[in-house]
Scaffold this motif. Structure first.
Motif, PDB file in Angstrom:
ATOM      1  N   ILE A  69       0.897  -1.328  -0.153  1.00 44.88           N
ATOM      2  CA  ILE A  69      -0.100  -0.028  -0.021  1.00 44.88           C
ATOM      3  C   ILE A  69       0.764   1.300   0.111  1.00 44.88           C
ATOM      4  CG2 ILE A  69      -1.896   1.232   1.095  1.00 44.88           C
ATOM      5  CD1 ILE A  69      -2.607  -1.383   2.480  1.00 44.88           C
ATOM      6  N   ASP A  70       0.514   2.232  -0.890  1.00 46.57           N
ATOM      7  CA  ASP A  70       1.168   3.662  -0.703  1.00 46.57           C
ATOM      8  C   ASP A  70       0.102   4.610  -0.883  1.00 46.57           C
ATOM      9  OD1 ASP A  70       3.127   5.515  -0.730  1.00 46.57           O
ATOM     10  OD2 ASP A  70       3.104   5.500  -3.071  1.00 46.57           O
ATOM     11  N   SER A  71      -0.029   5.522  -0.153  1.00 49.88           N
ATOM     12  CA  SER A  71      -0.998   6.519   0.036  1.00 49.88           C
ATOM     13  C   SER A  71      -0.500   7.771   0.398  1.00 49.88           C
ATOM     14  CB  SER A  71      -1.924   5.978   1.151  1.00 49.88           C
ATOM     15  OG  SER A  71      -3.162   7.057   0.853  1.00 49.88           O
ATOM     16  N   HIS A  72      -1.038   9.087  -0.027  1.00 46.60           N
ATOM     17  CA  HIS A  72      -0.803  10.308   0.290  1.00 46.60           C
ATOM     18  C   HIS A  72      -2.102  11.048   0.482  1.00 46.60           C
ATOM     19  CE1 HIS A  72       3.530   9.783  -0.984  1.00 46.60           C
ATOM     20  NE2 HIS A  72       3.031   9.271  -2.100  1.00 46.60           N
ATOM     21  N   GLU A  73      -2.093  11.743   1.654  1.00 49.31           N
ATOM     22  CA  GLU A  73      -3.405  12.374   2.284  1.00 49.31           C
ATOM     23  C   GLU A  73      -3.678  13.340   1.083  1.00 49.31           C
ATOM     24  OE1 GLU A  73      -4.394  13.013   6.560  1.00 49.31           O
ATOM     25  OE2 GLU A  73      -2.111  12.903   6.619  1.00 49.31           O
ATOM     26  N   ASN A  74      -5.052  13.594   0.826  1.00 53.46           N
ATOM     27  CA  ASN A  74      -5.567  14.413  -0.314  1.00 53.46           C
ATOM     28  C   ASN A  74      -5.236  14.036  -1.713  1.00 53.46           C
ATOM     29  OD1 ASN A  74      -7.088  15.705   1.934  1.00 53.46           O
ATOM     30  ND2 ASN A  74      -5.017  16.894   2.321  1.00 53.46           N
ATOM     31  N   GLU A  75      -4.661  13.048  -1.960  1.00 57.69           N
ATOM     32  CA  GLU A  75      -3.899  12.649  -3.302  1.00 57.69           C
ATOM     33  C   GLU A  75      -4.542  11.272  -3.767  1.00 57.69           C
ATOM     34  OE1 GLU A  75       0.042  13.142  -3.976  1.00 57.69           O
ATOM     35  OE2 GLU A  75       0.270  14.861  -2.655  1.00 57.69           O
ATOM     36  N   GLY A  76      -4.657  10.452  -2.784  1.00 63.86           N
ATOM     37  CA  GLY A  76      -5.244   9.050  -2.977  1.00 63.86           C
ATOM     38  C   GLY A  76      -4.395   7.773  -2.696  1.00 63.86           C
ATOM     39  N   THR A  77      -4.959   6.485  -2.915  1.00 60.85           N
ATOM     40  CA  THR A  77      -4.096   5.302  -2.494  1.00 60.85           C
ATOM     41  C   THR A  77      -4.130   4.483  -3.735  1.00 60.85           C
ATOM     42  OG1 THR A  77      -5.296   5.704  -0.502  1.00 60.85           O
ATOM     43  CG2 THR A  77      -4.375   3.516  -0.921  1.00 60.85           C
ATOM     44  N   THR A  78      -2.882   3.779  -3.395  1.00 57.22           N
ATOM     45  CA  THR A  78      -2.368   2.935  -4.577  1.00 57.22           C
ATOM     46  C   THR A  78      -2.347   1.502  -3.799  1.00 57.22           C
ATOM     47  OG1 THR A  78      -1.573   4.290  -5.937  1.00 57.22           O
ATOM     48  CG2 THR A  78      -0.805   2.007  -6.378  1.00 57.22           C
ATOM     49  N   ILE A  79      -2.986   0.418  -4.141  1.00 57.55           N
ATOM     50  CA  ILE A  79      -2.566  -0.860  -3.450  1.00 57.55           C
ATOM     51  C   ILE A  79      -2.223  -1.714  -4.752  1.00 57.55           C
ATOM     52  CG2 ILE A  79      -3.675  -3.038  -2.560  1.00 57.55           C
ATOM     53  CD1 ILE A  79      -5.794  -1.040  -1.234  1.00 57.55           C
ATOM     54  N   ILE A  80      -1.064  -2.637  -4.417  1.00 59.79           N
ATOM     55  CA  ILE A  80      -0.452  -3.410  -5.525  1.00 59.79           C
ATOM     56  C   ILE A  80      -0.491  -4.857  -4.906  1.00 59.79           C
ATOM     57  CG2 ILE A  80       1.466  -4.084  -6.989  1.00 59.79           C
ATOM     58  CD1 ILE A  80       2.330  -0.976  -6.675  1.00 59.79           C
ATOM     59  N   VAL A  81      -1.111  -5.682  -5.436  1.00 60.24           N
ATOM     60  CA  VAL A  81      -1.169  -7.104  -5.222  1.00 60.24           C
ATOM     61  C   VAL A  81      -0.338  -7.886  -6.087  1.00 60.24           C
ATOM     62  CG1 VAL A  81      -2.628  -9.151  -4.899  1.00 60.24           C
ATOM     63  CG2 VAL A  81      -3.729  -6.838  -4.335  1.00 60.24           C
ATOM     64  N   ILE A  82       0.638  -8.558  -5.660  1.00 62.11           N
ATOM     65  CA  ILE A  82       1.761  -9.320  -6.431  1.00 62.11           C
ATOM     66  C   ILE A  82       1.627 -10.792  -6.206  1.00 62.11           C
ATOM     67  CG2 ILE A  82       4.303  -9.852  -6.868  1.00 62.11           C
ATOM     68  CD1 ILE A  82       4.580  -6.917  -5.958  1.00 62.11           C
ATOM     69  N   MET A  83       1.266 -11.654  -7.057  1.00 62.91           N
ATOM     70  CA  MET A  83       1.221 -13.061  -7.068  1.00 62.91           C
ATOM     71  C   MET A  83       2.104 -13.894  -8.114  1.00 62.91           C
ATOM     72  SD  MET A  83      -2.873 -13.488  -6.366  1.00 62.91           S
ATOM     73  CE  MET A  83      -3.366 -12.491  -7.790  1.00 62.91           C
ATOM     74  N   ASN A  84       2.458 -14.823  -7.937  1.00 63.71           N
ATOM     75  CA  ASN A  84       3.422 -15.530  -8.571  1.00 63.71           C
ATOM     76  C   ASN A  84       2.437 -16.261  -9.652  1.00 63.71           C
ATOM     77  OD1 ASN A  84       5.153 -17.496  -9.857  1.00 63.71           O
ATOM     78  ND2 ASN A  84       6.200 -17.596  -8.112  1.00 63.71           N
ATOM     79  N   LYS A  85       2.807 -16.060 -10.946  1.00 62.62           N
ATOM     80  CA  LYS A  85       1.760 -16.590 -12.047  1.00 62.62           C
ATOM     81  C   LYS A  85       2.152 -17.983 -12.165  1.00 62.62           C
ATOM     82  CE  LYS A  85       4.524 -14.996 -16.192  1.00 62.62           C
ATOM     83  NZ  LYS A  85       4.331 -14.062 -17.189  1.00 62.62           N
ATOM     84  N   SER A  86       2.936 -18.515 -11.832  1.00 61.08           N
ATOM     85  CA  SER A  86       3.401 -20.030 -12.240  1.00 61.08           C
ATOM     86  C   SER A  86       2.684 -20.997 -11.276  1.00 61.08           C
ATOM     87  CB  SER A  86       4.974 -20.109 -12.394  1.00 61.08           C
ATOM     88  OG  SER A  86       5.394 -19.912 -10.804  1.00 61.08           O
ATOM     89  N   LYS A  87       2.128 -20.495  -9.962  1.00 59.73           N
ATOM     90  CA  LYS A  87       1.326 -21.336  -9.114  1.00 59.73           C
ATOM     91  C   LYS A  87      -0.074 -21.359  -9.745  1.00 59.73           C
ATOM     92  CE  LYS A  87       4.765 -21.358  -5.368  1.00 59.73           C
ATOM     93  NZ  LYS A  87       4.875 -21.676  -4.171  1.00 59.73           N
TER      94      LYS A  87
END
Length: 87
Positions: A69-87
């Motif tokens: 998670i990365d976020s800045h007040e009054n600018e928004g939030t970004t959530i990144i989900v990382i998964m191994n595509k070979s499983k």
């Protein structure tokens, strides 16, 4: 506004969700990031949904995967989900 992108990078599937909302306070973000990095995948019954989701992803795909998670007040939030595509 909500933007969603999905792409692969090497062996990973990366899902990125961003919004332009109010964001998360610096203190709350630091607390969340700490909880995400130190959560015990074996203890899936406790915590908020995102911590449970992160723990389950790590349990299935390994410690290099999970929720960030990365976020800045009054600018928004970004959530990144990382998964191994070979499983």
């Amino acid at each position: 506004r909500v933007d969603i992108s999905i792409h692969t990078e090497d062996k990973f599937l990366i899902i990125k969700i961003s919004d332009n909302g109010t964001g998360i306070s610096h203190d709350k973000l630091a607390e969340l990031q700490n909880e995400l990095s130190s959560a015990d995948p074996a203890n899936l019954s406790e915590g908020i949904g995102i911590l449970n989701t992160n723990a389950r992803i790590k349990l299935v795909y390994g410690d290099e995967c999970g929720v960030h998670i990365d976020s800045h007040e009054n600018e928004g939030t970004t959530i990144i989900v990382i998964m191994n595509k070979s499983k």
